[in-house]
Each structure stands twice: as structure tokens, then as C-alpha cells.
Design an enzyme around this catalytic site. Structure first.
Site, PDB file in Angstrom:
ATOM      1  N   HIS A   1      26.953  14.666 -33.240  1.00 41.77           N
ATOM      2  CA  HIS A   1      27.111  15.155 -31.871  1.00 41.77           C
ATOM      3  C   HIS A   1      28.116  16.304 -31.902  1.00 41.77           C
ATOM      4  CE1 HIS A   1      28.122  14.017 -27.396  1.00 41.77           C
ATOM      5  NE2 HIS A   1      27.791  15.281 -27.544  1.00 41.77           N
TER       6      HIS A   1
ATOM      7  N   HIS B   1      23.628   3.199 -29.496  1.00 43.38           N
ATOM      8  CA  HIS B   1      24.963   3.071 -28.902  1.00 43.38           C
ATOM      9  C   HIS B   1      25.424   1.610 -28.884  1.00 43.38           C
ATOM     10  CE1 HIS B   1      28.245   5.248 -26.930  1.00 43.38           C
ATOM     11  NE2 HIS B   1      28.562   4.047 -26.522  1.00 43.38           N
ATOM     12  N   GLY B   2      26.504   1.369 -29.606  1.00 47.32           N
ATOM     13  CA  GLY B   2      27.120   0.034 -29.604  1.00 47.32           C
ATOM     14  C   GLY B   2      26.397  -0.988 -30.463  1.00 47.32           C
TER      15      GLY B   2
ATOM     16  N   ARG C   1      30.141  18.234 -29.881  1.00 48.94           N
ATOM     17  CA  ARG C   1      30.639  18.188 -28.500  1.00 48.94           C
ATOM     18  C   ARG C   1      31.229  19.533 -28.104  1.00 48.94           C
ATOM     19  NH1 ARG C   1      31.766  12.836 -26.294  1.00 48.94           N
ATOM     20  NH2 ARG C   1      32.900  14.053 -24.757  1.00 48.94           N
TER      21      ARG C   1
ATOM     22  N   ASN D   1      24.825   7.963 -37.780  1.00 46.60           N
ATOM     23  CA  ASN D   1      25.693   8.866 -37.013  1.00 46.60           C
ATOM     24  C   ASN D   1      27.051   8.955 -37.716  1.00 46.60           C
ATOM     25  OD1 ASN D   1      27.762   9.693 -35.151  1.00 46.60           O
ATOM     26  ND2 ASN D   1      26.270   9.508 -33.505  1.00 46.60           N
TER      27      ASN D   1
ATOM     28  N   GLY E   1      26.436   4.481 -35.501  1.00 48.31           N
ATOM     29  CA  GLY E   1      27.582   5.174 -36.074  1.00 48.31           C
ATOM     30  C   GLY E   1      28.783   4.280 -36.293  1.00 48.31           C
ATOM     31  N   HIS E   2      29.439   3.910 -35.207  1.00 52.03           N
ATOM     32  CA  HIS E   2      30.757   3.288 -35.291  1.00 52.03           C
ATOM     33  C   HIS E   2      30.806   2.068 -36.203  1.00 52.03           C
ATOM     34  CE1 HIS E   2      34.288   1.017 -33.950  1.00 52.03           C
ATOM     35  NE2 HIS E   2      34.824   2.202 -33.796  1.00 52.03           N
TER      36      HIS E   2
ATOM     37  N   ARG F   1      35.706  17.747 -30.690  1.00 52.97           N
ATOM     38  CA  ARG F   1      36.760  16.787 -31.063  1.00 52.97           C
ATOM     39  C   ARG F   1      36.514  16.138 -32.421  1.00 52.97           C
ATOM     40  NH1 ARG F   1      35.774  11.914 -26.817  1.00 52.97           N
ATOM     41  NH2 ARG F   1      36.186  13.600 -25.380  1.00 52.97           N
ATOM     42  N   HIS F   2      35.271  16.100 -32.880  1.00 55.21           N
ATOM     43  CA  HIS F   2      35.041  15.557 -34.229  1.00 55.21           C
ATOM     44  C   HIS F   2      34.202  16.525 -35.071  1.00 55.21           C
ATOM     45  CE1 HIS F   2      31.651  13.927 -31.994  1.00 55.21           C
ATOM     46  NE2 HIS F   2      32.300  12.876 -31.523  1.00 55.21           N
TER      47      HIS F   2
ATOM     48  N   ASP G   1      29.700  10.981 -36.849  1.00 58.09           N
ATOM     49  CA  ASP G   1      30.760  11.601 -36.036  1.00 58.09           C
ATOM     50  C   ASP G   1      32.147  11.052 -36.364  1.00 58.09           C
ATOM     51  OD1 ASP G   1      28.778  12.948 -34.706  1.00 58.09           O
ATOM     52  OD2 ASP G   1      28.917  11.772 -32.858  1.00 58.09           O
ATOM     53  N   HIS G   2      32.232   9.728 -36.571  1.00 57.60           N
ATOM     54  CA  HIS G   2      33.567   9.133 -36.715  1.00 57.60           C
ATOM     55  C   HIS G   2      34.194   9.407 -38.080  1.00 57.60           C
ATOM     56  CE1 HIS G   2      33.605   7.721 -32.739  1.00 57.60           C
ATOM     57  NE2 HIS G   2      32.551   6.955 -32.893  1.00 57.60           N
TER      58      HIS G   2
ATOM     59  N   GLU H   1      15.669   8.072 -26.409  1.00 54.35           N
ATOM     60  CA  GLU H   1      16.573   7.128 -27.059  1.00 54.35           C
ATOM     61  C   GLU H   1      17.150   6.272 -25.945  1.00 54.35           C
ATOM     62  OE1 GLU H   1      19.343   8.590 -30.019  1.00 54.35           O
ATOM     63  OE2 GLU H   1      20.773   7.003 -29.522  1.00 54.35           O
TER      64      GLU H   1
ATOM     65  N   THR I   1      30.129   8.762 -25.791  1.00 54.09           N
ATOM     66  CA  THR I   1      29.132   8.883 -24.720  1.00 54.09           C
ATOM     67  C   THR I   1      29.069   7.591 -23.908  1.00 54.09           C
ATOM     68  OG1 THR I   1      27.921  10.228 -26.284  1.00 54.09           O
ATOM     69  CG2 THR I   1      26.767   9.602 -24.280  1.00 54.09           C
TER      70      THR I   1
ATOM     71  N   ARG J   1      44.008  14.375 -38.819  1.00 51.25           N
ATOM     72  CA  ARG J   1      45.030  14.990 -39.658  1.00 51.25           C
ATOM     73  C   ARG J   1      44.893  16.510 -39.735  1.00 51.25           C
ATOM     74  NH1 ARG J   1      48.415  13.376 -43.701  1.00 51.25           N
ATOM     75  NH2 ARG J   1      48.911  11.872 -42.089  1.00 51.25           N
TER      76      ARG J   1
ATOM     77  N   GLU K   1      22.813  15.821 -31.623  1.00 54.24           N
ATOM     78  CA  GLU K   1      23.092  15.393 -30.249  1.00 54.24           C
ATOM     79  C   GLU K   1      23.876  16.491 -29.571  1.00 54.24           C
ATOM     80  OE1 GLU K   1      25.231  11.759 -29.989  1.00 54.24           O
ATOM     81  OE2 GLU K   1      23.722  10.642 -31.078  1.00 54.24           O
TER      82      GLU K   1
HETATM   83  N1  PXP Z   1      23.198   7.406 -29.759  1.00 50.97           N
HETATM   84  C1  PXP Z   1      23.840   8.312 -28.982  1.00 50.97           C
HETATM   85  C2  PXP Z   1      23.027   9.173 -28.082  1.00 50.97           C
HETATM   86  C3  PXP Z   1      25.245   8.460 -29.062  1.00 50.97           C
HETATM   87  O1  PXP Z   1      25.847   9.373 -28.290  1.00 50.97           O
HETATM   88  C4  PXP Z   1      25.958   7.657 -29.979  1.00 50.97           C
HETATM   89  C5  PXP Z   1      27.426   7.832 -30.163  1.00 50.97           C
HETATM   90  O2  PXP Z   1      28.113   7.830 -29.027  1.00 50.97           O
HETATM   91  C6  PXP Z   1      25.254   6.733 -30.744  1.00 50.97           C
HETATM   92  C7  PXP Z   1      23.880   6.618 -30.619  1.00 50.97           C
HETATM   93  C8  PXP Z   1      25.943   5.855 -31.743  1.00 50.97           C
HETATM   94  O3  PXP Z   1      26.765   4.929 -31.108  1.00 50.97           O
HETATM   95  P1  PXP Z   1      27.714   4.013 -31.963  1.00 50.97           P
HETATM   96  O4  PXP Z   1      28.741   4.904 -32.588  1.00 50.97           O
HETATM   97  O5  PXP Z   1      28.290   3.076 -30.950  1.00 50.97           O
HETATM   98  O6  PXP Z   1      26.876   3.327 -32.996  1.00 50.97           O
END
Ligand code: PXP
Length: 247
Positions: free
Chosen positions: A52, A200-201, A54, A7, A222-223, A58-59, A9-10, A160, A110, A18, A79
Site C-alpha cells: 500500500h 484485513h485482520g 499511502r 502484504n 500482512g500483519h 508512512r511505510h 507493508d509492516h 476484496e 485501513t 529507524r 493498494e
Molecule cells: N487488504 C487490504 C485492502 C488492506 O488495506 C490490508 C492492510 O491494511 C490488508 C488486506 C492486510 O491486512 P492485515 O495486515 O491485517 O493482514
């Protein structure tokens, strides 16, 4: 082998910090470029790229998604919120998979799974449209029996399971109970014929337990990968993650 959906997104979050107001024509001056990151991530072993788009943009921006669609060699997982606008966008884009997620304007990321029981008609309309177009739908849901059973009835091929509550509880006494919910969720989803993804997480530490969940097909992360990449570069961050995912 458990697959990795990267992922990105970040990466776009950093760019938007910026360059939010810059026109797309600024080209290479607009950094960091999520598409360049995706290509390096793939080279290091990511099995798919997730973004994602959105509603508040935002990203990730629409232009990023189209550029990814043209340039990545693996699979694009989009997403999105379960809305008519996003459904129409996905039908034009034709990604490999669409993952339906809830969207709340105030959230940083999310927060919970999509309530497919409470939003049955809305989700059904989107799943039907994707099935008709040959796009696989994944439903991002909490690991509850009711949500999993409803997901199967809706005719989506994938779920998921939301690992956020587990990740949040990782350093608390609730961890074992949250892990058990995920374990039972994986088993039930598999019994119902669903392909089981999770996300997620998830990070480099809790991954060692998450990877032992039964029937796992793919993790979306992702993060933690983007964070590590600040120090190691994205290729090393992805390689390290993959090595821990399938040791
Ligand atoms: N899966 C879904 C559906 C998400 O929305 C996200 C990001 O919010 C992730 C996975 C990845 O989460 P993370 O950035 O915490 O790894």
C-alpha cells in the site's frame, strides 16, 4: 486452491521507525528491506506481493514499489487511494492489479471498505483508466449487497471483501453474524461475475474459518505473517500459513 497475497507493508513500517530520514543511497544499511522479504516470501509460496503506497508514505516508499516491480517473480498488487495522482502513478508502474482502498490520515491501518456507492464517479474514472491500460482493478469494500452490486456496475473485475469487522468480532458473540455477511457477500459477488478476494485482520487462527468462505480466490494477509516471521523467519511463516490455507 486459495491464493495468498503477502502484504509486506509492516516490514517497511519497521524500517521507517529507524530510517525515515535516511536517503535511499544509504543502501544495504537501511534495514529491513521489504524487497528482500518479498523475494523470500515468494520462495516460500506466496502467490503475489501486496503493498500500500499511502499518501503520507508512512511505510512503503515509491522506490520500494519500483524495485518490487523489477524483481518479483509473481504478481504485484498495488493498494492505493482513488486519486488522480495515484492513478497516474499506477499507469506508469503497470502492476498486475490495483486495489482501491480508502485512506484516512489518522488511521493506524485501513479501517473500513471503500464506499463505492458514495464515490461512484471518482471510482469509475480510476476503474476506466485501469481497464483501458489492461490493469485489473480490485475494489476493497465492506460485504454489503449495495457495495457489491455497485462494484459490479463499475466494471471492476475483482473485489476484496473487508474481513476486518469479522476479525474484530472473532472472540465475541457477533462473530457468526459477521461471518454470515461475508458468506452472503462472496455468493453475491460471484453471482455477479466478480472474482472474490478478501483481507484485513486475517491470522493463523481465524484463517481456518475464513478459508471456508465460498468462491474465495485470494486472501491478502500482512500483519499476522510479518509478526510470526519475527520468531520463525518469513519463509517458515509463509509456509505455515499456506499449509493452513489449503490443508
Ligand atoms: N487488504 C487490504 C485492502 C488492506 O488495506 C490490508 C492492510 O491494511 C490488508 C488486506 C492486510 O491486512 P492485515 O495486515 O491485517 O493482514
Amino acid at each position: 486452491m486459495i491464493l495468498l497475497g503477502l502484504n509486506i507493508d509492516h516490514c517497511a513500517t519497521v524500517r521507517q521507525a529507524r530510517y525515515r530520514e535516511e536517503p535511499a543511497t544509504t543502501g544495504g544499511a537501511v534495514e529491513p528491506d521489504p524487497v528482500a522479504l518479498a523475494l523470500l516470501g515468494e520462495r516460500a509460496g506466496a502467490d503475489g506481493i501486496t503493498v500500500h503506497l499511502r499518501e503520507d508514505r508512512r511505510h512503503i516508499q515509491e522506490r520500494d514499489v519500483w524495485r518490487l516491480r523489477e524483481s518479483i517473480a509473481t504478481r504485484l498488487n498495488l493498494e492505493m487511494a482513488c486519486t488522480p495522482e495515484m492513478t497516474a502513478f499506477a499507469l506508469k508502474l503497470q502492476p498486475a492489479t490495483v486495489c482501491l482502498v480508502p485512506e484516512n490520515r489518522q488511521e493506524v491501518s485501513t479501517e473500513g471498505g471503500l464506499d463505492v456507492v458514495g464515490n461512484r464517479a471518482r471510482v469509475q474514472a480510476c476503474v476506466d483508466a485501469m481497464n483501458a491500460a489492461g490493469i485489473k482493478t480490485s475494489l476493497f469494500i465492506d460485504p454489503s449487497e449495495a457495495q457489491i452490486e455497485q462494484a459490479a456496475q463499475l466494471g471492476a473485475p475483482l473485489v476484496e471483501l473487508h474481513t476486518g469487522a469479522y476479525a474484530h468480532a472473532y472472540h465475541t458473540p457477533r462473530r457468526a453474524a459477521e461471518f454470515q455477511l461475508l458468506r452472503l457477500g462472496c455468493v453475491r459477488a460471484h453471482e455477479l461475475g466478480l472474482t472474490v478476494n478478501a483481507g484485513h485482520g486475517i491470522n493463523y487462527v481465524n484463517l481456518t474459518e475464513v478459508r471456508t468462505l465460498p468462491h474465495l480466490h485470494e486472501l491478502n494477509i500482512g500483519h499476522s505473517i510479518i509478526s510470526r516471521a519475527l520468531f520463525t523467519g518469513i519463509e517458515e511463516a509463509v509456509r505455515e500459513l499456506k499449509a493452513r490455507l489449503n490443508p
